[in-house]
Write a protein that holds these residues in place. Sequence first.
Motif, PDB file in Angstrom:
ATOM      1  N   THR A  94       0.947  -1.271  -0.193  1.00 53.56           N
ATOM      2  CA  THR A  94       0.041   0.021  -0.453  1.00 53.56           C
ATOM      3  C   THR A  94       0.741   1.555   0.015  1.00 53.56           C
ATOM      4  OG1 THR A  94      -1.666  -1.505   1.350  1.00 53.56           O
ATOM      5  CG2 THR A  94      -1.696   0.933   1.226  1.00 53.56           C
ATOM      6  N   ASN A  95       2.218   1.477   0.824  1.00 54.12           N
ATOM      7  CA  ASN A  95       2.616   2.154   0.705  1.00 54.12           C
ATOM      8  C   ASN A  95       3.737   2.476  -0.853  1.00 54.12           C
ATOM      9  OD1 ASN A  95       3.310   2.796   3.741  1.00 54.12           O
ATOM     10  ND2 ASN A  95       3.571   0.296   3.518  1.00 54.12           N
ATOM     11  N   TRP A  96       3.678   1.799  -1.605  1.00 52.60           N
ATOM     12  CA  TRP A  96       3.162   1.830  -3.244  1.00 52.60           C
ATOM     13  C   TRP A  96       2.520   2.614  -4.196  1.00 52.60           C
ATOM     14  CZ3 TRP A  96       6.678  -0.840   0.095  1.00 52.60           C
ATOM     15  CH2 TRP A  96       7.878  -0.193  -0.560  1.00 52.60           C
ATOM     16  N   PHE A  97       1.462   1.728  -4.138  1.00 51.44           N
ATOM     17  CA  PHE A  97      -0.177   1.266  -4.638  1.00 51.44           C
ATOM     18  C   PHE A  97      -1.091   1.452  -3.816  1.00 51.44           C
ATOM     19  CE2 PHE A  97       1.529  -2.028  -5.836  1.00 51.44           C
ATOM     20  CZ  PHE A  97       0.999  -3.627  -5.823  1.00 51.44           C
ATOM     21  N   GLU A  98      -2.013   1.982  -3.122  1.00 52.69           N
ATOM     22  CA  GLU A  98      -3.125   1.849  -2.973  1.00 52.69           C
ATOM     23  C   GLU A  98      -3.623   0.812  -2.414  1.00 52.69           C
ATOM     24  OE1 GLU A  98      -6.347   5.386  -2.310  1.00 52.69           O
ATOM     25  OE2 GLU A  98      -6.832   4.824  -0.887  1.00 52.69           O
ATOM     26  N   VAL A  99      -3.988  -0.127  -3.670  1.00 51.32           N
ATOM     27  CA  VAL A  99      -4.928  -1.172  -4.615  1.00 51.32           C
ATOM     28  C   VAL A  99      -4.353  -2.095  -3.731  1.00 51.32           C
ATOM     29  CG1 VAL A  99      -4.228  -1.843  -6.303  1.00 51.32           C
ATOM     30  CG2 VAL A  99      -6.566  -1.947  -6.258  1.00 51.32           C
ATOM     31  N   ALA A 100      -3.211  -1.922  -2.931  1.00 50.80           N
ATOM     32  CA  ALA A 100      -3.090  -3.189  -2.388  1.00 50.80           C
ATOM     33  C   ALA A 100      -3.449  -3.836  -1.013  1.00 50.80           C
ATOM     34  CB  ALA A 100      -1.669  -2.851  -2.145  1.00 50.80           C
ATOM     35  N   VAL A 172       1.689  -0.342   7.882  1.00 53.64           N
ATOM     36  CA  VAL A 172       0.322  -0.866   6.920  1.00 53.64           C
ATOM     37  C   VAL A 172      -0.544   0.080   6.763  1.00 53.64           C
ATOM     38  CG1 VAL A 172      -1.247  -1.799   5.562  1.00 53.64           C
ATOM     39  CG2 VAL A 172       1.107  -2.772   5.810  1.00 53.64           C
ATOM     40  N   PRO A 173      -1.209   1.148   6.248  1.00 57.23           N
ATOM     41  CA  PRO A 173      -1.697   2.631   7.183  1.00 57.23           C
ATOM     42  C   PRO A 173      -3.472   1.525   7.660  1.00 57.23           C
ATOM     43  CG  PRO A 173      -1.252   3.387   4.781  1.00 57.23           C
ATOM     44  CD  PRO A 173      -0.790   1.808   5.275  1.00 57.23           C
ATOM     45  N   SER A 174      -3.963   1.365   7.007  1.00 51.12           N
ATOM     46  CA  SER A 174      -5.631   0.457   7.336  1.00 51.12           C
ATOM     47  C   SER A 174      -5.026  -0.386   8.943  1.00 51.12           C
ATOM     48  CB  SER A 174      -5.903  -0.240   6.507  1.00 51.12           C
ATOM     49  OG  SER A 174      -5.018  -1.636   6.427  1.00 51.12           O
ATOM     50  N   PHE A 175      -3.707  -0.937   8.662  1.00 46.05           N
ATOM     51  CA  PHE A 175      -3.237  -1.462  10.583  1.00 46.05           C
ATOM     52  C   PHE A 175      -3.339  -0.392  11.319  1.00 46.05           C
ATOM     53  CE2 PHE A 175      -2.835  -6.220   9.657  1.00 46.05           C
ATOM     54  CZ  PHE A 175      -2.761  -6.094   8.045  1.00 46.05           C
ATOM     55  N   VAL A 176      -3.223   1.025  11.135  1.00 43.20           N
ATOM     56  CA  VAL A 176      -3.060   2.611  12.113  1.00 43.20           C
ATOM     57  C   VAL A 176      -4.207   2.853  12.009  1.00 43.20           C
ATOM     58  CG1 VAL A 176      -2.274   4.359  12.206  1.00 43.20           C
ATOM     59  CG2 VAL A 176      -0.476   2.670  11.379  1.00 43.20           C
ATOM     60  N   THR A 177      -5.359   2.443  10.749  1.00 43.38           N
ATOM     61  CA  THR A 177      -6.187   2.776  11.153  1.00 43.38           C
ATOM     62  C   THR A 177      -7.332   1.962  11.981  1.00 43.38           C
ATOM     63  OG1 THR A 177      -6.301   3.744   8.613  1.00 43.38           O
ATOM     64  CG2 THR A 177      -8.277   3.945   9.694  1.00 43.38           C
ATOM     65  N   LEU A 178      -6.896   1.359  11.461  1.00 45.04           N
ATOM     66  CA  LEU A 178      -7.945  -0.214  12.462  1.00 45.04           C
ATOM     67  C   LEU A 178      -7.734  -0.279  13.894  1.00 45.04           C
ATOM     68  CD1 LEU A 178     -10.021  -2.905  12.853  1.00 45.04           C
ATOM     69  CD2 LEU A 178      -7.729  -3.849  13.000  1.00 45.04           C
ATOM     70  N   TRP A 179      -6.519  -0.077  14.295  1.00 45.00           N
ATOM     71  CA  TRP A 179      -6.524   0.101  15.767  1.00 45.00           C
ATOM     72  C   TRP A 179      -6.968   1.250  16.753  1.00 45.00           C
ATOM     73  CZ3 TRP A 179      -6.858  -4.174  18.026  1.00 45.00           C
ATOM     74  CH2 TRP A 179      -6.405  -5.552  17.478  1.00 45.00           C
ATOM     75  N   LYS A 180      -6.713   2.554  16.231  1.00 48.96           N
ATOM     76  CA  LYS A 180      -6.796   3.861  16.770  1.00 48.96           C
ATOM     77  C   LYS A 180      -8.809   3.728  16.648  1.00 48.96           C
ATOM     78  CE  LYS A 180      -3.680   7.191  14.974  1.00 48.96           C
ATOM     79  NZ  LYS A 180      -2.695   8.270  13.933  1.00 48.96           N
ATOM     80  N   ALA A 181      -9.050   2.875  15.914  1.00 51.83           N
ATOM     81  CA  ALA A 181     -10.596   3.452  15.626  1.00 51.83           C
ATOM     82  C   ALA A 181     -11.161   2.686  16.612  1.00 51.83           C
ATOM     83  CB  ALA A 181     -11.333   3.141  14.299  1.00 51.83           C
ATOM     84  N   LEU A 182     -10.527   1.207  17.259  1.00 56.87           N
ATOM     85  CA  LEU A 182     -10.712   0.416  18.327  1.00 56.87           C
ATOM     86  C   LEU A 182     -10.840   0.731  19.713  1.00 56.87           C
ATOM     87  CD1 LEU A 182      -9.958  -2.631  16.618  1.00 56.87           C
ATOM     88  CD2 LEU A 182     -12.362  -1.800  16.886  1.00 56.87           C
ATOM     89  N   ASN A 306     -13.699   5.509   5.766  1.00 59.48           N
ATOM     90  CA  ASN A 306     -13.503   6.934   5.635  1.00 59.48           C
ATOM     91  C   ASN A 306     -11.896   6.752   5.131  1.00 59.48           C
ATOM     92  OD1 ASN A 306     -15.932   7.524   5.575  1.00 59.48           O
ATOM     93  ND2 ASN A 306     -15.970   7.486   7.814  1.00 59.48           N
ATOM     94  N   SER A 307     -11.033   6.309   5.796  1.00 62.14           N
ATOM     95  CA  SER A 307      -9.733   5.550   5.279  1.00 62.14           C
ATOM     96  C   SER A 307      -9.844   6.222   3.733  1.00 62.14           C
ATOM     97  CB  SER A 307      -9.105   4.921   6.063  1.00 62.14           C
ATOM     98  OG  SER A 307      -8.868   4.262   5.317  1.00 62.14           O
ATOM     99  N   LEU A 308     -10.472   5.518   3.059  1.00 61.40           N
ATOM    100  CA  LEU A 308      -9.858   5.184   1.951  1.00 61.40           C
ATOM    101  C   LEU A 308     -10.325   6.385   0.288  1.00 61.40           C
ATOM    102  CD1 LEU A 308     -12.405   1.435   1.661  1.00 61.40           C
ATOM    103  CD2 LEU A 308      -9.575   2.383   1.733  1.00 61.40           C
ATOM    104  N   SER A 309      -9.559   6.200  -0.719  1.00 59.19           N
ATOM    105  CA  SER A 309      -9.890   7.011  -1.242  1.00 59.19           C
ATOM    106  C   SER A 309     -10.903   6.779  -2.555  1.00 59.19           C
ATOM    107  CB  SER A 309      -8.271   7.519  -2.665  1.00 59.19           C
ATOM    108  OG  SER A 309      -8.552   5.859  -2.927  1.00 59.19           O
ATOM    109  N   PRO A 310     -11.461   7.816  -2.996  1.00 63.35           N
ATOM    110  CA  PRO A 310     -12.729   7.572  -3.842  1.00 63.35           C
ATOM    111  C   PRO A 310     -12.743   6.744  -4.497  1.00 63.35           C
ATOM    112  CG  PRO A 310     -12.181   9.974  -4.166  1.00 63.35           C
ATOM    113  CD  PRO A 310     -11.053   9.449  -3.222  1.00 63.35           C
ATOM    114  N   GLU A 311     -11.826   6.401  -5.263  1.00 66.03           N
ATOM    115  CA  GLU A 311     -11.953   5.555  -6.246  1.00 66.03           C
ATOM    116  C   GLU A 311     -11.535   3.498  -5.595  1.00 66.03           C
ATOM    117  OE1 GLU A 311      -8.233   4.213  -9.381  1.00 66.03           O
ATOM    118  OE2 GLU A 311      -7.661   5.433  -8.316  1.00 66.03           O
TER     119      GLU A 311
END
Length: 322
Positions: A94-100, A172-182, A306-311
């Motif tokens: 994900t650090n190189w391309f978001e779809v990962a 990995v960004p989504s892991f940070v989002t997850l545990w912060k939200a929790l 909400n952390s995802l880009s529109p695409e």
Amino acid sequence: FQNTLLCFFILFSFNSCKPEQEEPEFLLRAALLVNEEHTWYKAFVYFGQILEERSKGRIKVEVYPSEQLAKEIEAIRLIQADVIDMTTTGSTLTNWFEVATFCELPFLMQDSTDMNRYINGPIGTLMEEEMITKSGLRSLGHFERGPRHLTSNRPIRHPDDLDGLIVRVPNVPSFVTLWKALGAKPTPMAFSEVFTSLQQGTIEAQENPFALINNAGFAEVQKYLNLTGHVISWVYPVIGEKQFQRLPPDLQKIFLLAADDMQAYEHRLFLDNEKMVQDELKAKGMEFIEVDKDAFQEKCEAAIYNSLSPEMKKIYDQLKTE
Ligand code: 2Q2
């Protein structure tokens, strides 16, 4: 940078240690995060054996375990720089391309049926294309993983129990989002630093599948295995695209067929191993804790979306309705 230097040093000194051995035409080096007991390591060793056999010694593979050669992100950079050749990776890309991000997005997939549908569907194709164009890596198949669970030294049954718990997460960004939200305090860190950091108390918890928890010896420093199952995922064994293109067509063919065999081999090991590692973890004293999974999912779902880009939101919506 220091690690890169160290890496050059290791590679050169390894080479100069065995001058009597004839160099193969293609020497491929794989840096893995797991140790020698893990199915990924065994699969790469098997890959090396069949490649050497089928190429009649023209290809040789060296497998380095436990992030000795490079940590995951560094391994990717060293492959891009053509210093080493292969590794295993997934949503770190994900650090190189978001779809990962869809390799390991929390509470996205339910089981391996979902997983295989994604890998073999348009999203999997897109990932493999972007992997080549945006990160210079070529997928060699996929290794299914068991669900990720949280380990800790106090039982966590509900997100309210987290209460600022310092949880190590991969870069990995989504892991940070997850545990912060929790309600926890996520701390990104390379895998090989986790054991010592748990021991020293700079982090209090981590999350990974059973096999990796067992492989890394976390039972020695963590008491509870909280069955959060928050991520169903896989990793890609990969080679640098440059390195792959350097192989002549006959060897490319051998290489890709051997990669398929490696994936099948790893999958058999994974299935055999999954129950056994749970028994081993219990025997080592870990206590398995049932959690309120719905509460975990409800508390983080909106933040992740909400952390995802529109695409990426579009792709997510599509995956959810399939
Ligand atoms: O905890 C870890 O470091 C691994 O399980 C990683 O999650 C895994 O390597 C992914 O980040 C793959 O990119």
